[in-house]
Scaffold this active site. Sequence first.
Site, mmCIF file in Angstrom:
data_model
loop_
_atom_site.group_PDB
_atom_site.id
_atom_site.type_symbol
_atom_site.label_atom_id
_atom_site.label_comp_id
_atom_site.label_asym_id
_atom_site.label_seq_id
_atom_site.Cartn_x
_atom_site.Cartn_y
_atom_site.Cartn_z
ATOM 1 N N ASN A 178 0.799 -1.235 0.000
ATOM 2 C CA ASN A 178 0.000 0.000 0.000
ATOM 3 C C ASN A 178 0.831 1.284 0.000
ATOM 4 O OD1 ASN A 178 0.746 -0.781 2.566
ATOM 5 N ND2 ASN A 178 -1.090 0.021 3.540
ATOM 6 N N GLY A 253 3.024 -5.733 7.220
ATOM 7 C CA GLY A 253 2.084 -6.566 6.467
ATOM 8 C C GLY A 253 0.988 -7.076 7.380
ATOM 9 N N GLU A 275 4.959 -4.237 11.956
ATOM 10 C CA GLU A 275 3.878 -3.249 11.785
ATOM 11 C C GLU A 275 2.750 -3.989 11.081
ATOM 12 O OE1 GLU A 275 3.861 -0.272 12.933
ATOM 13 O OE2 GLU A 275 5.966 0.197 13.275
ATOM 14 N N CYS A 309 -3.423 0.739 6.928
ATOM 15 C CA CYS A 309 -3.510 -0.108 8.118
ATOM 16 C C CYS A 309 -4.093 0.624 9.322
ATOM 17 C CB CYS A 309 -2.137 -0.640 8.468
ATOM 18 S SG CYS A 309 -0.906 0.660 8.498
ATOM 19 N N GLU A 412 -10.386 -6.652 9.547
ATOM 20 C CA GLU A 412 -9.791 -5.609 8.712
ATOM 21 C C GLU A 412 -10.189 -5.837 7.250
ATOM 22 O OE1 GLU A 412 -5.511 -5.704 8.011
ATOM 23 O OE2 GLU A 412 -5.455 -3.556 8.375
ATOM 24 N N GLU A 489 7.911 3.022 14.256
ATOM 25 C CA GLU A 489 8.636 3.598 13.121
ATOM 26 C C GLU A 489 8.386 5.100 13.082
ATOM 27 O OE1 GLU A 489 7.301 1.055 9.727
ATOM 28 O OE2 GLU A 489 9.236 0.056 9.984
HETATM 29 P P1 NDP Z 1 1.033 -9.680 3.543
HETATM 30 O O1 NDP Z 1 1.287 -9.989 4.956
HETATM 31 O O2 NDP Z 1 0.267 -10.636 2.735
HETATM 32 O O3 NDP Z 1 2.415 -9.479 2.761
HETATM 33 C C1 NDP Z 1 3.382 -8.548 3.162
HETATM 34 C C2 NDP Z 1 4.730 -8.952 2.615
HETATM 35 O O4 NDP Z 1 5.168 -10.184 3.219
HETATM 36 C C3 NDP Z 1 4.753 -9.209 1.120
HETATM 37 O O5 NDP Z 1 5.991 -8.773 0.614
HETATM 38 C C4 NDP Z 1 4.598 -10.718 1.071
HETATM 39 O O6 NDP Z 1 4.980 -11.303 -0.143
HETATM 40 C C5 NDP Z 1 5.483 -11.141 2.210
HETATM 41 N N1 NDP Z 1 5.213 -12.480 2.734
HETATM 42 C C6 NDP Z 1 4.082 -13.208 2.652
HETATM 43 N N2 NDP Z 1 4.216 -14.388 3.290
HETATM 44 C C7 NDP Z 1 5.470 -14.404 3.795
HETATM 45 C C8 NDP Z 1 6.198 -15.333 4.591
HETATM 46 N N3 NDP Z 1 5.680 -16.491 4.994
HETATM 47 N N4 NDP Z 1 7.463 -15.016 4.954
HETATM 48 C C9 NDP Z 1 8.014 -13.846 4.581
HETATM 49 N N5 NDP Z 1 7.360 -12.925 3.821
HETATM 50 C C10 NDP Z 1 6.104 -13.195 3.448
HETATM 51 O O7 NDP Z 1 0.360 -8.242 3.514
HETATM 52 P P2 NDP Z 1 -0.162 -7.425 2.267
HETATM 53 O O8 NDP Z 1 0.972 -7.151 1.347
HETATM 54 O O9 NDP Z 1 -1.379 -8.069 1.733
HETATM 55 O O10 NDP Z 1 -0.542 -6.026 2.962
HETATM 56 C C11 NDP Z 1 -1.744 -5.831 3.618
HETATM 57 C C12 NDP Z 1 -1.594 -5.987 5.111
HETATM 58 O O11 NDP Z 1 -0.516 -5.192 5.593
HETATM 59 C C13 NDP Z 1 -2.806 -5.511 5.866
HETATM 60 O O12 NDP Z 1 -3.166 -6.450 6.838
HETATM 61 C C14 NDP Z 1 -2.356 -4.233 6.542
HETATM 62 O O13 NDP Z 1 -3.025 -3.930 7.691
HETATM 63 C C15 NDP Z 1 -0.912 -4.475 6.747
HETATM 64 N N6 NDP Z 1 -0.189 -3.205 6.807
HETATM 65 C C16 NDP Z 1 0.267 -2.739 8.026
HETATM 66 C C17 NDP Z 1 0.877 -1.527 8.138
HETATM 67 C C18 NDP Z 1 1.397 -1.022 9.446
HETATM 68 O O14 NDP Z 1 2.278 -0.167 9.440
HETATM 69 N N7 NDP Z 1 0.927 -1.465 10.568
HETATM 70 C C19 NDP Z 1 1.060 -0.670 6.977
HETATM 71 C C20 NDP Z 1 0.580 -1.248 5.768
HETATM 72 C C21 NDP Z 1 -0.015 -2.486 5.694
HETATM 73 P P3 NDP Z 1 3.808 -12.143 -0.949
HETATM 74 O O15 NDP Z 1 2.857 -11.125 -1.436
HETATM 75 O O16 NDP Z 1 4.502 -12.856 -2.003
HETATM 76 O O17 NDP Z 1 3.118 -13.081 -0.037
#
Ligand code: NDP
Length: 515
Positions: A178, A253, A275, A309, A412, A489
């Site tokens: 995002n 994520g 985060e 998020c 969410e 952060e």
């Molecule tokens: P994901 O958790 O699906 O993915 C985040 C990242 O982790 C991607 O690069 C993903 O790659 C990677 N990833 C996935 N599985 C693994 C694993 N087992 N080991 C290591 N890396 C992995 O989140 P999204 O990208 O869908 O983002 C949305 C989510 O992020 C929402 O829940 C949101 O709330 C949260 N978020 C939190 C923020 C905060 O600051 N608190 C800010 C922004 C978002 P791949 O896509 O290939 O799986």
Amino acid sequence: MRLRVSGQIYTCLRRRYTTVTGSAAQVQQPLNYVNGQRDQPQGRDQASRFDLINPATGEVLRQVQNSGVEEVDGAIRAAQQALPSWSRQSGFDRGQVLRKAAQLIRERCEELARTEVLDTGKPIWEARYDIQGCADTIDYYGGLAAAITGEFTQLAGGSFAYTIREALGVVGAIGAWNYPFQMAAWKSSPALACGNTVVFKPSPFTPLTAVMLGEIYREAGLLDGGYNVIQGEGETGQLLCRHPGVAKMSFTGSVPTGSRIMEACAQDIKYVTLELGGKSPLIIFSDADIDNAVKGAMLANFSNQGQVCSNGTRVFVQKDVAQQFLEKLVERTRKMKIGDPNAEDTTVGATISSSQADKVMAYVEGAKKEGATVVYGGERVSVSDPWLAGGHYLSPCILADCHDDMTVVREEVFGSVMSVLTFDTEEEVLRRANDTEFGLAGGVFTRDLSRAHRVAAGMEAGSLYVNNYNIYPVGVPFGGYKKSGIGRENGRDTLDYYSQIKSVYVEMNDVDCPY
Ligand code: NDP
């Protein structure tokens, strides 16, 4: 004179427009960045590639090769080699590199922003705002770098102790889709300020701007290997987390992925900061300036297509002003303009992917079945521009008649879906606001100063807003309580999560030994 253009010529002009800005050129280049240069993973396995799709048009821009063991290992080795020289530089010198990088980002804001739009589908003005904010963050940590020092403690008999704040080593970082450039900047700049080196893995949806940041750091004077980027899906992320050469993982994520990363880090007792997601409350008391509260609720729900998020998606409105609030909210939301993310007047761009759009729509349908009333939006929108036909455009959704047990109120959504709930008393609303497994953010609108501070103190969340929402000025720490994460952060405290303390005791007298 009015210029008439056919659909085809119009499409060509649009393609040209994108190319001129330089963002399209970024797509064709190698997308790993290791040891100060772009690098193309050598994997020949078709199954190990993923499509990079422009969310605004649905067009496949290219295929990206997943980084495997060799690429991950190579990036970590490059970071390890750069570590001794970088960590031995003075904080001031490291800070100068960061401050220069911030300046270059400001100069290249337009190209970075256009490329971010290509990756994310967000409106161009939002992308510019994000990029400028990242320049500020990098500048901020550049300024702080010289002030990262230890402490001195005077002890009995003239003896003393001092502490040294040292780098952790190679920091592995993984981001969501995002705010791609922001995640690369928010993680790398405090890490580099503390003398660490970095390997960053962006989300596969948004690989482009993190690599541009690498080139900017290099131009600003960062040693080759100081900041590296590897592309890939979850498996690549796991290789990074589990690599013994990584000292700390910084992740943004979802909660389930955060949990998997923590588990992977447990193996070697690595530092980890997370985060994660949220389901934050925004409380509007009847004494609030309702026009202001409406604006706050929109900022808390509709920025970046709702893919934020910290969004305050549970909007609690005191009963006697609920109707007035809803009417004003609908009136203002109606004016939002959905469409081409590259147009200056667009306020709602494209949702990141078809699966995310399906997920958001499923929440809206589920909410209706559970008794919520859609008072505005919540629909797929077909934009008139044929160039954008393959994108996923959703109208912001306002749900009334919500209650605390509905799925849409508990989970969410990560899309523009606002649930409006009503309440009677302060005590009641605080209890309901805190009744969630998340604790990322929260907001309160009121003119009563004592109440504002009381409610902020009572909310179980890391980032709170009084009479505003979703602004992140540099220097204000951001992060969550409960399942929303570990660490902070964007603030000074962040440096604690990228450094370790060594204490040194110095004896000034003969050793006093009872044996
Ligand atoms: P994901 O958790 O699906 O993915 C985040 C990242 O982790 C991607 O690069 C993903 O790659 C990677 N990833 C996935 N599985 C693994 C694993 N087992 N080991 C290591 N890396 C992995 O989140 P999204 O990208 O869908 O983002 C949305 C989510 O992020 C929402 O829940 C949101 O709330 C949260 N978020 C939190 C923020 C905060 O600051 N608190 C800010 C922004 C978002 P791949 O896509 O290939 O799986």
